[in-house]
Design a protein around this motif. Structure first.
Motif, PDB file in Angstrom:
ATOM      1  N   ARG A  20      72.835  42.115  55.969  1.00 25.11           N
ATOM      2  CA  ARG A  20      71.529  41.537  56.313  1.00 25.11           C
ATOM      3  C   ARG A  20      70.685  41.311  55.059  1.00 25.11           C
ATOM      4  NH1 ARG A  20      71.994  45.029  60.784  1.00 25.11           N
ATOM      5  NH2 ARG A  20      70.655  46.577  59.812  1.00 25.11           N
ATOM      6  N   ALA A  21      70.744  42.223  54.095  1.00 20.34           N
ATOM      7  CA  ALA A  21      69.990  42.070  52.852  1.00 20.34           C
ATOM      8  C   ALA A  21      70.500  40.871  52.062  1.00 20.34           C
ATOM      9  CB  ALA A  21      70.068  43.344  52.017  1.00 20.34           C
ATOM     10  N   VAL A  22      71.819  40.708  52.013  1.00 23.47           N
ATOM     11  CA  VAL A  22      72.409  39.549  51.334  1.00 23.47           C
ATOM     12  C   VAL A  22      71.965  38.269  52.028  1.00 23.47           C
ATOM     13  CG1 VAL A  22      74.564  38.331  50.800  1.00 23.47           C
ATOM     14  CG2 VAL A  22      74.407  40.799  50.437  1.00 23.47           C
ATOM     15  N   ASP A  23      72.043  38.249  53.358  1.00 22.76           N
ATOM     16  CA  ASP A  23      71.645  37.056  54.103  1.00 22.76           C
ATOM     17  C   ASP A  23      70.164  36.748  53.909  1.00 22.76           C
ATOM     18  OD1 ASP A  23      74.221  36.699  55.032  1.00 22.76           O
ATOM     19  OD2 ASP A  23      73.824  37.644  56.980  1.00 22.76           O
ATOM     20  N   LYS A  24      69.339  37.773  53.862  1.00 23.00           N
ATOM     21  CA  LYS A  24      67.905  37.588  53.665  1.00 23.00           C
ATOM     22  C   LYS A  24      67.640  36.958  52.293  1.00 23.00           C
ATOM     23  CE  LYS A  24      63.602  40.247  53.940  1.00 23.00           C
ATOM     24  NZ  LYS A  24      63.029  41.581  54.112  1.00 23.00           N
ATOM     25  N   ALA A  25      68.289  37.469  51.266  1.00 19.93           N
ATOM     26  CA  ALA A  25      68.134  36.916  49.916  1.00 19.93           C
ATOM     27  C   ALA A  25      68.695  35.494  49.846  1.00 19.93           C
ATOM     28  CB  ALA A  25      68.834  37.813  48.897  1.00 19.93           C
ATOM     29  N   TYR A  26      69.865  35.295  50.430  1.00 27.21           N
ATOM     30  CA  TYR A  26      70.503  33.970  50.443  1.00 27.21           C
ATOM     31  C   TYR A  26      69.589  32.950  51.116  1.00 27.21           C
ATOM     32  CZ  TYR A  26      73.667  30.256  51.958  1.00 27.21           C
ATOM     33  OH  TYR A  26      74.234  29.028  52.214  1.00 27.21           O
ATOM     34  N   ASP A  27      69.098  33.288  52.306  1.00 25.98           N
ATOM     35  CA  ASP A  27      68.239  32.360  53.049  1.00 25.98           C
ATOM     36  C   ASP A  27      66.967  32.044  52.273  1.00 25.98           C
ATOM     37  OD1 ASP A  27      70.061  32.270  55.145  1.00 25.98           O
ATOM     38  OD2 ASP A  27      68.978  33.742  56.356  1.00 25.98           O
ATOM     39  N   ALA A  28      66.369  33.044  51.646  1.00 33.26           N
ATOM     40  CA  ALA A  28      65.123  32.833  50.908  1.00 33.26           C
ATOM     41  C   ALA A  28      65.333  31.891  49.725  1.00 33.26           C
ATOM     42  CB  ALA A  28      64.568  34.173  50.430  1.00 33.26           C
ATOM     43  N   VAL A  29      66.385  32.103  48.965  1.00 34.73           N
ATOM     44  CA  VAL A  29      66.618  31.264  47.790  1.00 34.73           C
ATOM     45  C   VAL A  29      67.062  29.865  48.200  1.00 34.73           C
ATOM     46  CG1 VAL A  29      67.954  30.985  45.664  1.00 34.73           C
ATOM     47  CG2 VAL A  29      67.117  33.247  46.324  1.00 34.73           C
ATOM     48  N   ARG A  30      67.980  29.773  49.153  1.00 32.06           N
ATOM     49  CA  ARG A  30      68.459  28.456  49.604  1.00 32.06           C
ATOM     50  C   ARG A  30      67.296  27.633  50.161  1.00 32.06           C
ATOM     51  NH1 ARG A  30      70.572  25.800  54.167  1.00 32.06           N
ATOM     52  NH2 ARG A  30      72.327  24.440  53.700  1.00 32.06           N
ATOM     53  N   THR A  31      66.469  28.250  50.990  1.00 28.46           N
ATOM     54  CA  THR A  31      65.305  27.555  51.544  1.00 28.46           C
ATOM     55  C   THR A  31      64.352  27.140  50.429  1.00 28.46           C
ATOM     56  OG1 THR A  31      65.497  28.761  53.628  1.00 28.46           O
ATOM     57  CG2 THR A  31      63.345  27.788  53.134  1.00 28.46           C
ATOM     58  N   GLY A  32      64.158  28.014  49.450  1.00 23.11           N
ATOM     59  CA  GLY A  32      63.291  27.695  48.316  1.00 23.11           C
ATOM     60  C   GLY A  32      63.786  26.506  47.520  1.00 23.11           C
ATOM     61  N   ILE A  33      65.101  26.413  47.354  1.00 20.77           N
ATOM     62  CA  ILE A  33      65.683  25.277  46.628  1.00 20.77           C
ATOM     63  C   ILE A  33      65.504  23.996  47.431  1.00 20.77           C
ATOM     64  CG2 ILE A  33      67.833  24.254  45.792  1.00 20.77           C
ATOM     65  CD1 ILE A  33      68.723  27.185  45.117  1.00 20.77           C
ATOM     66  N   ILE A  34      65.863  24.029  48.695  1.00 21.94           N
ATOM     67  CA  ILE A  34      65.797  22.834  49.536  1.00 21.94           C
ATOM     68  C   ILE A  34      64.355  22.372  49.723  1.00 21.94           C
ATOM     69  CG2 ILE A  34      66.244  21.944  51.870  1.00 21.94           C
ATOM     70  CD1 ILE A  34      68.759  23.796  51.837  1.00 21.94           C
ATOM     71  N   ALA A  35      63.419  23.320  49.849  1.00 20.29           N
ATOM     72  CA  ALA A  35      62.008  22.985  50.056  1.00 20.29           C
ATOM     73  C   ALA A  35      61.303  22.567  48.756  1.00 20.29           C
ATOM     74  CB  ALA A  35      61.283  24.173  50.675  1.00 20.29           C
ATOM     75  N   GLY A  36      61.976  22.737  47.624  1.00 22.86           N
ATOM     76  CA  GLY A  36      61.388  22.331  46.356  1.00 22.86           C
ATOM     77  C   GLY A  36      60.542  23.394  45.678  1.00 22.86           C
ATOM     78  N   ARG A  37      60.572  24.630  46.190  1.00 24.79           N
ATOM     79  CA  ARG A  37      59.854  25.713  45.508  1.00 24.79           C
ATOM     80  C   ARG A  37      60.564  26.094  44.211  1.00 24.79           C
ATOM     81  NH1 ARG A  37      59.301  27.348  50.781  1.00 24.79           N
ATOM     82  NH2 ARG A  37      60.965  28.884  50.648  1.00 24.79           N
ATOM     83  N   TYR A  38      61.880  25.971  44.198  1.00 22.19           N
ATOM     84  CA  TYR A  38      62.672  26.200  42.996  1.00 22.19           C
ATOM     85  C   TYR A  38      63.257  24.849  42.600  1.00 22.19           C
ATOM     86  CZ  TYR A  38      62.575  31.051  44.703  1.00 22.19           C
ATOM     87  OH  TYR A  38      62.192  32.279  45.165  1.00 22.19           O
ATOM     88  N   LEU A  39      62.741  24.270  41.537  1.00 25.58           N
ATOM     89  CA  LEU A  39      63.155  22.935  41.117  1.00 25.58           C
ATOM     90  C   LEU A  39      64.399  22.987  40.239  1.00 25.58           C
ATOM     91  CD1 LEU A  39      59.633  21.492  40.250  1.00 25.58           C
ATOM     92  CD2 LEU A  39      60.933  21.225  42.385  1.00 25.58           C
ATOM     93  N   ALA A  40      65.092  21.861  40.151  1.00 26.13           N
ATOM     94  CA  ALA A  40      66.278  21.758  39.298  1.00 26.13           C
ATOM     95  C   ALA A  40      65.917  22.201  37.880  1.00 26.13           C
ATOM     96  CB  ALA A  40      66.807  20.331  39.295  1.00 26.13           C
ATOM     97  N   GLY A  41      66.754  23.064  37.328  1.00 26.78           N
ATOM     98  CA  GLY A  41      66.535  23.577  35.983  1.00 26.78           C
ATOM     99  C   GLY A  41      65.742  24.864  35.939  1.00 26.78           C
ATOM    100  N   ALA A  42      65.121  25.250  37.059  1.00 33.66           N
ATOM    101  CA  ALA A  42      64.328  26.485  37.084  1.00 33.66           C
ATOM    102  C   ALA A  42      65.240  27.693  36.891  1.00 33.66           C
ATOM    103  CB  ALA A  42      63.575  26.606  38.398  1.00 33.66           C
ATOM    104  N   ARG A  43      64.753  28.658  36.127  1.00 30.98           N
ATOM    105  CA  ARG A  43      65.501  29.893  35.904  1.00 30.98           C
ATOM    106  C   ARG A  43      65.073  30.912  36.952  1.00 30.98           C
ATOM    107  NH1 ARG A  43      64.809  34.735  32.928  1.00 30.98           N
ATOM    108  NH2 ARG A  43      66.792  35.542  32.193  1.00 30.98           N
ATOM    109  N   LEU A  44      66.043  31.527  37.606  1.00 31.78           N
ATOM    110  CA  LEU A  44      65.783  32.564  38.605  1.00 31.78           C
ATOM    111  C   LEU A  44      66.289  33.895  38.070  1.00 31.78           C
ATOM    112  CD1 LEU A  44      67.041  30.729  41.833  1.00 31.78           C
ATOM    113  CD2 LEU A  44      64.743  30.740  40.862  1.00 31.78           C
ATOM    114  N   THR A  45      65.522  34.954  38.321  1.00 35.72           N
ATOM    115  CA  THR A  45      66.008  36.273  37.935  1.00 35.72           C
ATOM    116  C   THR A  45      66.247  37.107  39.183  1.00 35.72           C
ATOM    117  OG1 THR A  45      63.851  37.374  37.771  1.00 35.72           O
ATOM    118  CG2 THR A  45      64.621  36.179  35.811  1.00 35.72           C
ATOM    119  N   GLU A  46      67.243  37.956  39.090  1.00 41.05           N
ATOM    120  CA  GLU A  46      67.577  38.823  40.212  1.00 41.05           C
ATOM    121  C   GLU A  46      66.390  39.704  40.586  1.00 41.05           C
ATOM    122  OE1 GLU A  46      71.103  40.892  39.001  1.00 41.05           O
ATOM    123  OE2 GLU A  46      72.250  39.025  38.829  1.00 41.05           O
TER     124      GLU A  46
END
Length: 93
Positions: free
Chosen positions: A9-35
Protein backbone atom coordinates in the motif's frame (compact mmCIF):
# COMPACT_ATOMS: atom_id res chain seq x y z
CA UNK A 1 0.94 -11.57 5.30
CA UNK A 2 0.15 -8.29 6.98
CA UNK A 3 3.47 -6.46 6.82
CA UNK A 4 3.75 -7.12 3.07
CA UNK A 5 0.27 -5.66 2.56
CA UNK A 6 1.25 -2.48 4.38
CA UNK A 7 4.42 -2.19 2.30
CA UNK A 8 2.49 -2.73 -0.93
CA UNK A 9 0.00 0.00 0.00
CA UNK A 10 2.88 2.40 0.76
CA UNK A 11 4.46 1.66 -2.62
CA UNK A 12 1.12 2.16 -4.37
CA UNK A 13 0.53 5.41 -2.49
CA UNK A 14 3.94 6.77 -3.54
CA UNK A 15 3.51 5.47 -7.10
CA UNK A 16 0.07 7.05 -7.48
CA UNK A 17 1.24 10.39 -6.05
CA UNK A 18 4.24 10.71 -8.35
CA UNK A 19 2.49 9.37 -11.47
CA UNK A 20 -0.45 11.73 -10.91
CA UNK A 21 1.99 14.60 -10.31
CA UNK A 22 3.74 13.90 -13.60
CA UNK A 23 0.54 13.57 -15.63
CA UNK A 24 -1.03 16.65 -13.99
CA UNK A 25 2.08 18.72 -14.69
CA UNK A 26 3.15 19.26 -11.08
CA UNK A 27 6.43 17.53 -11.94
CA UNK A 28 7.61 18.85 -15.30
CA UNK A 29 9.97 17.15 -17.74
CA UNK A 30 13.53 17.51 -16.47
CA UNK A 31 12.48 18.09 -12.85
CA UNK A 32 14.66 16.37 -10.28
CA UNK A 33 12.81 14.28 -7.68
CA UNK A 34 14.31 13.10 -4.42
CA UNK A 35 13.21 10.08 -2.47
CA UNK A 36 13.13 12.08 0.77
CA UNK A 37 10.93 14.89 -0.63
CA UNK A 38 8.42 12.38 -1.98
CA UNK A 39 8.49 10.29 1.21
CA UNK A 40 7.76 13.39 3.29
CA UNK A 41 5.01 14.63 0.95
CA UNK A 42 3.29 11.23 0.74
CA UNK A 43 3.83 10.22 4.36
CA UNK A 44 5.75 6.99 3.77
CA UNK A 45 9.35 5.90 4.24
CA UNK A 46 11.99 6.09 1.50
CA UNK A 47 11.99 2.34 0.78
CA UNK A 48 8.51 2.20 -0.81
CA UNK A 49 9.25 5.49 -2.59
CA UNK A 50 12.36 3.98 -4.14
CA UNK A 51 10.36 0.96 -5.31
CA UNK A 52 7.67 3.23 -6.76
CA UNK A 53 10.28 5.32 -8.59
CA UNK A 54 11.86 2.23 -10.15
CA UNK A 55 8.40 1.13 -11.26
CA UNK A 56 7.81 4.55 -12.85
CA UNK A 57 11.23 4.35 -14.52
CA UNK A 58 10.32 0.97 -15.98
CA UNK A 59 7.10 2.51 -17.32
CA UNK A 60 9.02 5.35 -19.00
CA UNK A 61 8.06 8.22 -16.69
CA UNK A 62 11.47 8.72 -15.03
CA UNK A 63 15.19 8.42 -15.62
CA UNK A 64 17.68 7.76 -12.87
CA UNK A 65 21.28 8.96 -12.97
CA UNK A 66 23.82 7.68 -10.51
CA UNK A 67 24.76 10.32 -7.94
CA UNK A 68 22.31 12.81 -9.51
CA UNK A 69 18.94 11.29 -8.71
CA UNK A 70 15.61 10.85 -10.42
CA UNK A 71 14.45 13.01 -13.33
CA UNK A 72 11.04 13.31 -14.99
CA UNK A 73 11.03 12.34 -18.65
CA UNK A 74 8.83 14.08 -21.21
CA UNK A 75 5.43 12.38 -21.39
CA UNK A 76 4.82 10.16 -24.40
CA UNK A 77 1.03 10.46 -24.61
CA UNK A 78 0.68 7.56 -27.09
CA UNK A 79 2.51 5.29 -24.66
CA UNK A 80 0.43 6.65 -21.77
CA UNK A 81 -2.83 5.76 -23.54
CA UNK A 82 -1.50 2.26 -24.24
CA UNK A 83 -0.36 1.83 -20.63
CA UNK A 84 -3.70 2.99 -19.20
CA UNK A 85 -5.55 0.53 -21.48
CA UNK A 86 -3.24 -2.26 -20.33
CA UNK A 87 -3.75 -1.37 -16.66
CA UNK A 88 -7.55 -1.35 -17.09
CA UNK A 89 -7.41 -4.77 -18.74
CA UNK A 90 -5.06 -6.17 -16.11
CA UNK A 91 -7.11 -4.75 -13.22
CA UNK A 92 -10.28 -6.12 -14.76
CA UNK A 93 -11.88 -2.67 -14.72
Amino acid sequence: HRQGGIAVRAVDKAYDAVRTGIIAGRYLAGARLTEQEIATAVGVSRTPVREALFRLRNEGFLDVESKSGWFVKPIDFDRLDHLDAWIETWDGS
